[in-house]
Design a protein around this motif. Structure first.
Motif, PDB file in Angstrom:
ATOM      1  N   ILE A 260      27.628  17.184 -40.777  1.00 22.76           N
ATOM      2  CA  ILE A 260      28.749  16.323 -41.120  1.00 22.76           C
ATOM      3  C   ILE A 260      28.546  14.912 -40.583  1.00 22.76           C
ATOM      4  O   ILE A 260      28.946  13.927 -41.215  1.00 22.76           O
ATOM      5  N   VAL A 261      27.887  14.783 -39.437  1.00 17.22           N
ATOM      6  CA  VAL A 261      27.616  13.452 -38.888  1.00 17.22           C
ATOM      7  C   VAL A 261      26.668  12.693 -39.807  1.00 17.22           C
ATOM      8  O   VAL A 261      26.863  11.509 -40.120  1.00 17.22           O
ATOM      9  N   ALA A 262      25.626  13.361 -40.267  1.00 14.34           N
ATOM     10  CA  ALA A 262      24.666  12.709 -41.175  1.00 14.34           C
ATOM     11  C   ALA A 262      25.338  12.319 -42.482  1.00 14.34           C
ATOM     12  O   ALA A 262      25.070  11.238 -43.039  1.00 14.34           O
ATOM     13  N   LYS A 263      26.222  13.162 -42.967  1.00 15.81           N
ATOM     14  CA  LYS A 263      26.900  12.851 -44.222  1.00 15.81           C
ATOM     15  C   LYS A 263      27.830  11.654 -44.065  1.00 15.81           C
ATOM     16  O   LYS A 263      27.921  10.800 -44.957  1.00 15.81           O
ATOM     17  N   LEU A 264      28.516  11.577 -42.923  1.00 14.85           N
ATOM     18  CA  LEU A 264      29.396  10.425 -42.684  1.00 14.85           C
ATOM     19  C   LEU A 264      28.593   9.135 -42.617  1.00 14.85           C
ATOM     20  O   LEU A 264      28.989   8.106 -43.187  1.00 14.85           O
ATOM     21  N   LEU A 265      27.455   9.153 -41.946  1.00 20.44           N
ATOM     22  CA  LEU A 265      26.637   7.947 -41.828  1.00 20.44           C
ATOM     23  C   LEU A 265      26.033   7.551 -43.170  1.00 20.44           C
ATOM     24  O   LEU A 265      25.758   6.370 -43.416  1.00 20.44           O
ATOM     25  N   THR A 266      25.815   8.527 -44.030  1.00 21.38           N
ATOM     26  CA  THR A 266      25.253   8.215 -45.353  1.00 21.38           C
ATOM     27  C   THR A 266      26.288   7.572 -46.261  1.00 21.38           C
ATOM     28  O   THR A 266      25.997   6.606 -46.981  1.00 21.38           O
ATOM     29  N   GLU A 267      27.501   8.084 -46.231  1.00 19.06           N
ATOM     30  CA  GLU A 267      28.533   7.618 -47.159  1.00 19.06           C
ATOM     31  C   GLU A 267      29.368   6.459 -46.622  1.00 19.06           C
ATOM     32  O   GLU A 267      30.016   5.768 -47.399  1.00 19.06           O
ATOM     33  N   HIS A 268      29.358   6.243 -45.297  1.00 19.09           N
ATOM     34  CA  HIS A 268      30.196   5.177 -44.724  1.00 19.09           C
ATOM     35  C   HIS A 268      29.405   4.395 -43.698  1.00 19.09           C
ATOM     36  O   HIS A 268      28.458   4.904 -43.097  1.00 19.09           O
ATOM     37  N   SER A 269      29.819   3.160 -43.521  1.00 18.70           N
ATOM     38  CA  SER A 269      29.179   2.327 -42.505  1.00 18.70           C
ATOM     39  C   SER A 269      29.681   2.721 -41.125  1.00 18.70           C
ATOM     40  O   SER A 269      30.708   3.393 -40.964  1.00 18.70           O
ATOM     41  N   ALA A 270      28.939   2.273 -40.113  1.00 12.38           N
ATOM     42  CA  ALA A 270      29.333   2.594 -38.744  1.00 12.38           C
ATOM     43  C   ALA A 270      30.689   1.978 -38.404  1.00 12.38           C
ATOM     44  O   ALA A 270      31.495   2.578 -37.681  1.00 12.38           O
ATOM     45  N   GLU A 271      30.948   0.771 -38.936  1.00  8.48           N
ATOM     46  CA  GLU A 271      32.230   0.116 -38.674  1.00  8.48           C
ATOM     47  C   GLU A 271      33.387   0.906 -39.272  1.00  8.48           C
ATOM     48  O   GLU A 271      34.439   1.056 -38.643  1.00  8.48           O
ATOM     49  N   SER A 272      33.192   1.430 -40.480  1.00  6.67           N
ATOM     50  CA  SER A 272      34.253   2.214 -41.117  1.00  6.67           C
ATOM     51  C   SER A 272      34.534   3.498 -40.346  1.00  6.67           C
ATOM     52  O   SER A 272      35.688   3.903 -40.163  1.00  6.67           O
ATOM     53  N   ILE A 273      33.481   4.143 -39.858  1.00 10.52           N
ATOM     54  CA  ILE A 273      33.659   5.373 -39.088  1.00 10.52           C
ATOM     55  C   ILE A 273      34.383   5.077 -37.782  1.00 10.52           C
ATOM     56  O   ILE A 273      35.289   5.814 -37.371  1.00 10.52           O
ATOM     57  N   ALA A 274      33.992   3.976 -37.109  1.00  7.42           N
ATOM     58  CA  ALA A 274      34.643   3.610 -35.850  1.00  7.42           C
ATOM     59  C   ALA A 274      36.112   3.269 -36.072  1.00  7.42           C
ATOM     60  O   ALA A 274      36.983   3.665 -35.285  1.00  7.42           O
ATOM     61  N   ALA A 275      36.390   2.547 -37.161  1.00  7.75           N
ATOM     62  CA  ALA A 275      37.778   2.198 -37.464  1.00  7.75           C
ATOM     63  C   ALA A 275      38.613   3.439 -37.743  1.00  7.75           C
ATOM     64  O   ALA A 275      39.763   3.548 -37.306  1.00  7.75           O
ATOM     65  N   ALA A 276      38.025   4.392 -38.462  1.00  5.18           N
ATOM     66  CA  ALA A 276      38.746   5.636 -38.738  1.00  5.18           C
ATOM     67  C   ALA A 276      38.998   6.411 -37.450  1.00  5.18           C
ATOM     68  O   ALA A 276      40.073   7.001 -37.262  1.00  5.18           O
TER      69      ALA A 276
END
Length: 609
Positions: free
Chosen positions: A403-419
């Motif tokens: 799931i971590v790899a999938k999040l990094l593939t579909e979203h930028s690091a900034e978007s993940i941090a903001a979420a």
């Protein structure tokens, strides 16, 4: 295994199993060999380990030279506590302390089924713990045998007298054997305790562990000055800022407890209330919710919270100021127990800051003064907690790699941090914006000097030199009055009464003088449009308004402008005789009528007189 000097072996094993490494000062003091057979009057700080202290000193009477107690029968020790919660807490402490010695502990408290208690007493117990009223009832009914008692302990003796249990205490002590030991433990030692000790103790020895250091070293005291109408918001902000595992808020009355608990619950906090109007089942459920961390905040009165021991209690808030130093120490002593750190916060109305200073001085406490946390302070503290969250330091688990790899593939690091930030902040109640408070360090003028009132008046006007004026869109025609204009301005603009000057109410508007240094902050807080409330708006004036007389000119004033106010010279006033009716002109002279009357006869009133 850790070695404890002068402690019975069975109790030493229980202490080690519980994780004790050293004893507190009061525990060391009561274990002195020369005190093992003496009556004691012990003064110690709340939360200093008094329960374990008197539990260990009981061993000299209960165990003697043996390692285990015999079969339970009539009680050998009686512990009297002021409240149900404290009695149940003492019962739990003594159960683990005497577990290695085979001790049986029974409790007798109000609110519980007396039939179950009688059955427990019939089966036998080495130690009985109870409240004064219930213990006296069992003695009268014959279910509590007192013949074998070797020691009686009065825990929180001062509070039992304050609650009106003197008659019950004297009845219990009179019913116990004369050769018993009597131990009195209390955080304070008023004269009433000394009188009770003189009557029921024999050569009692004083043990005092609070004389040299009154302030609890594990408790940080804070005094936060807040406007009276902002006290609830200040309490909420303090709770949000500290985010304590467990916190307790003290109020002066049951009504205040109910109101504050409801307000805090409506703002998203997990709150329980604790007051005398609750049943025993409700009180037990409330305390268990705090211990299980299903509730975070307990709002309570002084009496209801007496003796409460919550292991994770980190914060005490005084919503209503304590009435005396004893109440302050007892309240604050709910935290900072058993070596843990805690914080005690006093919410101080601006008008009560001097009284609070005297209270702290009399209690020997050095408090850090300041203002309640602002909304910005709380947001900054939330961010610090987010960055320090242990989850960020943990290694990625094998089950999480996909799931971590999938999040990094579909979203930028900034978007993940903001979420992540949004998820972390979700559910957190928004902090309150508090009105600024005047400086608590402001000195009062001397009252005893004759010139003090003029000096005070002059000082209060210094900040209005070159003051700013504003105009309110309400006047005499709209029933404008200072009694509701002043609170409206203070609330909407974050002002205090000291920042308001002259108020001039006109027919359709009102002019108000503001402190020159507060005008910009006032309009910033009010916002664009200058709307205070409903249809009332405020605008800034360029200078001081001209004082105008609003008395309307009478339309008929000029009509009689030429009318003479005095009779012209040469015009005689007509005689009064001509103004009288004609039929009265032939009356006899006044003196002639009186001439025929006797001198000593009472004269009657006549219309002509």
């Amino acid at each position: 295994m850790t070695s404890f000097e002068n402690v019975a072996p069975a109790l030493a094993r229980a202490l080690a199993q519980r994780g004790f490494e050293t004893l507190t000062p009061v525990q060391d003091a009561v274990l002195a060999p020369e005190l093992q057979a003496a009556d004691l009057i012990v003064s110690a700080q709340t939360g200093s380990g008094k329960t374990v202290a008197f539990g260990m000193t009981l061993a000299a009477d209960l165990l003697g030279e043996t390692d285990r107690l015999g079969a339970p029968g009539q009680p050998l020790a009686l512990i009297i506590a002021p409240t149900r919660e404290l009695a149940m807490q003492v019962t739990r402490e003594l159960e683990w302390l005497y577990a290695q010695a085979g001790g049986v502990v029974a409790s007798c408290v109000g609110g519980m089924d007396a039939r179950d208690e009688r059955r427990a007493l019939f089966r036998g117990a080495h130690i009985v713990v109870g409240t004064p009223g219930r213990l006296a009832d069992h003695i009268r009914r014959g279910s509590l045998a007192m013949e074998s008692l070797k020691v009686v302990v009065l825990d929180e003796a001062d509070e039992m007298l304050n609650l009106g249990f003197r008659e019950e205490l004297e009845f219990i002590l009179d019913a116990s054997p004369a050769e018993r030991r009597t131990l009195m433990f209390s955080a304070t030692m008023p004269r009433a305790i000394e009188a009770l000790a003189k009557k029921y103790q024999r050569g009692a020895v004083r043990v005092n562990t609070v004389s040299t250091q009154k302030q609890h070293i594990d408790i940080e005291y804070r005094a936060l000055v807040a406007a009276g109408h902002e006290s609830e918001n200040a309490i909420f902000n303090v709770l949000r800022y500290h985010d304590a595992t467990n916190a307790i808020v003290f109020c002066g009355t049951r009504a205040a407890v109910t109101r504050l608990a409801s307000r805090l619950s409506n703002r998203g906090l997990a709150v329980v209330a604790l007051s005398g109007e609750l049943s025993q089942n409700q009180r037990t459920h409330a305390l268990q919710s705090m211990r299980d961390h299903r509730a975070q905040v307990c709002v309570a009165t002084d009496v209801a919270a007496r003796g409460i021991d919550l292991p994770d209690l980190e914060l005490v808030i005084h919503a209503d100021l304590p009435k005396n130093t004893e109440a302050l120490l007892h309240r604050s002593g709910r935290t900072g127990r058993a070596g843990r750190k805690g914080t005690s916060v006093l919410i101080v109305p601006y008008s009560a800051r001097r009284r609070t200073e005297r209270l702290l001085r009399d209690a020997g406490i050095q408090a850090r003064w300041g203002e309640p946390p602002s909304a910005d302070d709380i947001k900054q503290r939330d961010d610090e907690r987010l960055l320090a969250d242990p989850l960020l330091m943990e290694k990625i688990q094998e089950s999480e790699h996909a799931i971590v790899a999938k999040l990094l593939t579909e979203h930028s690091a900034e978007s993940i941090a903001a979420a992540f930030v949004r998820v972390y902040r979700k559910g957190q109640a928004a902090p309150e914006d508090l009105a600024p408070t005047p400086s608590w360090q402001e000195e009062r003028p001397e009252r005893n000097r004759r010139d003090a009132p003029p000096a005070r008046a002059a000082a209060s006007r210094d900040n209005f030199e070159g003051g700013a004026w504003v105009s309110l869109s309400v006047g005499r025609a709209q029933s404008a009055e200072p009694r509701w204009l002043i609170p409206m301005l203070c609330k909407a603009g974050g002002l205090t009464k000291r920042q308001l000057g002259s108020i001039r109410i006109q027919q359709n508007e009102t002019h108000v003088e503001l402190d020159a240094g507060s005008i910009d902050a006032f309009f910033t807080r009010v916002g664009e449009g200058g709307r205070l409330e409903k249809n009332i708006r405020v605008t800034r004036l360029d200078g001081a308004p001209r004082v105008q007389s609003e008395r309307p000119q009478r339309a008929a004033d000029n009509e009689f402008a030429e009318r003479p106010r005095r009779r012209p010279e040469g015009v005689e006033r007509p005689p009064h005789a001509k103004a009288k009716p004609a039929h009265k002109s032939d009356r006899k002279p006044h003196d002639a009528k009186r001439a025929g009357r006797p001198a000593n006869k009472k004269q009657k009133w006549h219309p002509a007189d």
